[in-house]
Scaffold this motif. Sequence first.
Motif, mmCIF file in Angstrom:
data_model
loop_
_atom_site.group_PDB
_atom_site.id
_atom_site.type_symbol
_atom_site.label_atom_id
_atom_site.label_comp_id
_atom_site.label_asym_id
_atom_site.label_seq_id
_atom_site.Cartn_x
_atom_site.Cartn_y
_atom_site.Cartn_z
ATOM 1 N N LEU A 74 0.839 -1.317 0.048
ATOM 2 C CA LEU A 74 -0.004 0.125 -0.168
ATOM 3 C C LEU A 74 0.762 1.183 0.150
ATOM 4 N N ALA A 75 2.003 1.373 0.643
ATOM 5 C CA ALA A 75 2.797 2.252 0.991
ATOM 6 C C ALA A 75 3.492 2.573 -0.578
ATOM 7 N N ALA A 76 3.867 1.546 -1.281
ATOM 8 C CA ALA A 76 4.559 1.509 -2.629
ATOM 9 C C ALA A 76 3.541 1.943 -3.624
ATOM 10 N N MET A 77 2.292 2.215 -3.249
ATOM 11 C CA MET A 77 1.298 2.946 -4.251
ATOM 12 C C MET A 77 0.973 4.143 -3.606
ATOM 13 N N GLY A 78 1.637 4.483 -2.746
ATOM 14 C CA GLY A 78 1.570 6.039 -2.185
ATOM 15 C C GLY A 78 -0.124 6.151 -1.514
ATOM 16 N N SER A 79 -0.477 4.929 -1.085
ATOM 17 C CA SER A 79 -2.001 4.886 -0.645
ATOM 18 C C SER A 79 -1.809 4.988 1.011
ATOM 19 N N ASN A 80 -3.146 5.292 1.668
ATOM 20 C CA ASN A 80 -3.305 5.508 3.116
ATOM 21 C C ASN A 80 -3.941 3.917 3.466
ATOM 22 N N PRO A 81 -3.387 2.972 4.159
ATOM 23 C CA PRO A 81 -3.765 2.038 4.681
ATOM 24 C C PRO A 81 -5.193 2.095 5.499
ATOM 25 N N ALA A 82 -6.025 1.180 5.369
ATOM 26 C CA ALA A 82 -7.406 1.472 5.943
ATOM 27 C C ALA A 82 -7.765 0.104 6.344
ATOM 28 N N GLY A 136 -6.460 0.064 0.752
ATOM 29 C CA GLY A 136 -5.886 1.416 1.100
ATOM 30 C C GLY A 136 -6.644 2.500 0.156
ATOM 31 N N PHE A 137 -6.565 3.643 0.628
ATOM 32 C CA PHE A 137 -7.044 4.815 -0.359
ATOM 33 C C PHE A 137 -5.960 5.694 -0.886
ATOM 34 N N VAL A 138 -6.302 6.197 -2.093
ATOM 35 C CA VAL A 138 -5.301 7.161 -2.799
ATOM 36 C C VAL A 138 -5.950 8.266 -3.293
ATOM 37 N N PRO A 139 -5.604 9.519 -3.331
ATOM 38 C CA PRO A 139 -6.546 10.461 -4.251
ATOM 39 C C PRO A 139 -6.638 9.828 -5.713
ATOM 40 N N ASN A 140 -7.444 10.283 -6.632
ATOM 41 C CA ASN A 140 -7.683 10.021 -7.731
ATOM 42 C C ASN A 140 -6.463 10.250 -8.782
ATOM 43 N N GLY A 141 -6.002 9.111 -9.368
ATOM 44 C CA GLY A 141 -4.837 9.378 -10.356
ATOM 45 C C GLY A 141 -3.406 9.460 -9.814
ATOM 46 N N ARG A 142 -3.268 9.430 -8.008
ATOM 47 C CA ARG A 142 -2.062 9.614 -7.472
ATOM 48 C C ARG A 142 -1.497 8.279 -7.147
ATOM 49 N N SER A 143 -1.986 7.232 -7.789
ATOM 50 C CA SER A 143 -1.437 5.859 -7.289
ATOM 51 C C SER A 143 0.113 5.710 -7.849
ATOM 52 N N ARG A 144 1.193 5.268 -7.330
ATOM 53 C CA ARG A 144 2.522 5.463 -7.716
ATOM 54 C C ARG A 144 2.942 4.234 -8.412
ATOM 55 N N ARG A 194 7.050 2.109 4.821
ATOM 56 C CA ARG A 194 7.187 3.587 4.873
ATOM 57 C C ARG A 194 6.141 4.151 4.501
ATOM 58 N N VAL A 195 4.941 4.081 5.235
ATOM 59 C CA VAL A 195 3.510 4.567 4.779
ATOM 60 C C VAL A 195 3.776 6.098 5.018
ATOM 61 N N HIS A 196 4.100 6.412 6.128
ATOM 62 C CA HIS A 196 4.015 8.116 6.255
ATOM 63 C C HIS A 196 4.978 8.729 5.219
ATOM 64 N N PHE A 197 6.065 8.273 4.859
ATOM 65 C CA PHE A 197 6.851 8.886 3.938
ATOM 66 C C PHE A 197 5.968 8.903 2.475
ATOM 67 N N ALA A 198 5.662 7.753 2.206
ATOM 68 C CA ALA A 198 4.915 7.794 0.837
ATOM 69 C C ALA A 198 3.552 8.848 0.863
ATOM 70 N N GLU A 199 2.793 8.855 2.048
ATOM 71 C CA GLU A 199 1.599 9.730 2.132
ATOM 72 C C GLU A 199 2.027 11.045 1.821
ATOM 73 N N LYS A 200 3.136 11.387 2.450
ATOM 74 C CA LYS A 200 3.635 12.837 2.314
ATOM 75 C C LYS A 200 4.083 13.354 1.022
ATOM 76 N N LEU A 201 4.081 12.327 -0.006
ATOM 77 C CA LEU A 201 4.246 12.562 -1.238
ATOM 78 C C LEU A 201 3.158 12.956 -2.115
ATOM 79 N N GLN A 202 1.991 12.818 -1.525
ATOM 80 C CA GLN A 202 0.677 12.541 -2.282
ATOM 81 C C GLN A 202 0.671 13.899 -3.075
ATOM 82 N N MET A 203 1.090 14.900 -2.575
ATOM 83 C CA MET A 203 1.017 16.319 -3.367
ATOM 84 C C MET A 203 1.877 16.192 -5.023
ATOM 85 N N LEU A 204 2.668 15.263 -5.055
ATOM 86 C CA LEU A 204 3.330 15.330 -6.454
ATOM 87 C C LEU A 204 2.502 14.673 -7.563
ATOM 88 N N ASN A 205 2.378 15.370 -8.587
ATOM 89 C CA ASN A 205 1.837 14.788 -9.525
ATOM 90 C C ASN A 205 2.332 13.480 -10.146
#
Lengths: 323, 323
Positions: A74-82, A136-144, A194-205
């Motif tokens: 989930l972290a490797a996809m940039g998503s928040n575990p749920a 997990g959840f990830v903002p639309n289009g922001r999966s890594r 590395r969940v928190h690190f990946a989450e922090k990068l959600q702003m990147l296109n």
Amino acid sequence: MDEFKFIESITPNYYRQSSLMKGIGDDAAVVRPESGLEIVTAVDTMVEDVHFSLKTMKPYHIGYRVLGANISDLAAMGSNPAYYMVSIVIPSHWSDNQLKEIYRGMSDHAKKYRMDLIGGDTVSGNQLVVTVTVFGFVPNGRSRLRSHAREGDIVFVTGHLGDSAYGLHLLFGEKYSSDGAQYFTKRHQLPEPRVHFAEKLQMLNRLCLNDISDGIASEANEVAEASNVEIHLDYHLLPIRDELKEFPFDQQNEWVLSGGEDFELIGTVAEKDWPVVQDAAHSTNTKVTKVGYVKKEGQNSQVYLHAQQEKQILRKTGYVHKQ
Amino acid sequence: MDEFKFIESITPNYYRQSSLMKGIGDDAAVVRPESGLEIVTAVDTMVEDVHFSLKTMKPYHIGYRVLGANISDLAAMGSNPAYYMVSIVIPSHWSDNQLKEIYRGMSDHAKKYRMDLIGGDTVSGNQLVVTVTVFGFVPNGRSRLRSHAREGDIVFVTGHLGDSAYGLHLLFGEKYSSDGAQYFTKRHQLPEPRVHFAEKLQMLNRLCLNDISDGIASEANEVAEASNVEIHLDYHLLPIRDELKEFPFDQQNEWVLSGGEDFELIGTVAEKDWPVVQDAAHSTNTKVTKVGYVKKEGQNSQVYLHAQQEKQILRKTGYVHKQ
């Protein structure tokens, strides 16, 4: 074991996630995702005496680790575990207590990310098998995705490489009671994705991430293939703990290049966005190291390892050879 | 077996569902649900020589059936099947061909509902274990929970009860080559969940559904407990094929009351909505039979079986006894 009583004992008393409509106790679980979010899901199976052994792990570690492997996806996809679901095959020689310890390991790990256990299956068999599905959840289009590497990108990794493999090596030996050794055995038994690190990068296109579950050799090749680019790694930049450097070069290489299960991340990012990665690293207390760059040469999708002025091809298996 | 080649051989060439953002080939799959829909998910595990045997099923049947059991859970929630993931533990004595047959069975069943295979795991072990996770969609608030039964509801079941258990009985015998027998063995090997029927009922505000995986005795009790109501079943109304009636009463009862894996549905619905159920049954060519009613008596949540002017308590196990 009374199956109903056992299921009751592992059923949570409350749920943390607000998107959950129905958890354990019906034919299926029901989740209502917030709008603007995509669902990310993965499944991972661990088998006794194939993926783990009671010789090197306690039941608690097994639970902590199998969920960790999934959370790392989930972290490797940039998503928040749920959420997670657990299907377990139980041999008769496993005690109720041992089984509860597996679930306690999962539950403790889940708590760190406010994850809820929402389903599963409990069956009997002759070998312990734990299968975990995560959501997990990830903002639309922001999966890594692995296919997101582009020419000119910086290649980076989190943490240190080879820690978990070296930890396993220590667990098979006799001398793992020292403080120093405990760092490594813990990295094997209680990995922290590395969940928190990946989450922090959600702003990147755009960002490419892959978790290092089978060693950097394998994962870098996956990225190169999926993105159809060359990846150039500098061996001298790879973050390796001093303790590993005392061993013969071949042994080191095996741990560092092919020793998986560190659940660190390898990523590639545009040079202009590198400061964002560094900020995320800083604010989440994550070590991040630049280890190479991405190059586009026609349809070539090799990974190259540069060391001592030599450029060699790095295969998925960790095998290194001249061009 | 080459794991990569095997995974390649089972990876779909195309996907059917439009909500899929990323299928097989990354750390996880990504789905963007349409707004107004909830996600329904369940997991189910089948173990060789525990849940199935090559003596009574071909590998194709195993695949068809394990996915069927999961699809039935989606049907019992009133949801539309969409995706599945498969985690498989493979013993060395299983051939590539046998494994491919399992996946072909799943794939054929999935096709009927336009489901996509979007992930999984392939590991080795000493006993075949197939774990399937499924995903479906349901309009917000329309999932069909066991807790939805209300006083005065009509209790109904789809299809015939005991078919699958009787089919298994025939498979263990010698005489299953006749046309009549093939109907029952097929019911065991190639079960057809009641997806279309349940979908047709999505317009109803309230409906209780449960799939009959462990026999009507067990499932009716689950509904009674979750809804905190009495359920009264009339034995003479239970839909039983004539072939089963030739057997001693105790044997019949075992098949009909506790013989699970029919993957039929038991449901309860307000009397005013009964015509909607009948219409759905008609338009999807589904046999639906009224078999009882729901009563509210304080906190009592028993299931009663009425037969020959006697009212007896029906336990989860199928055991029947006087009050």
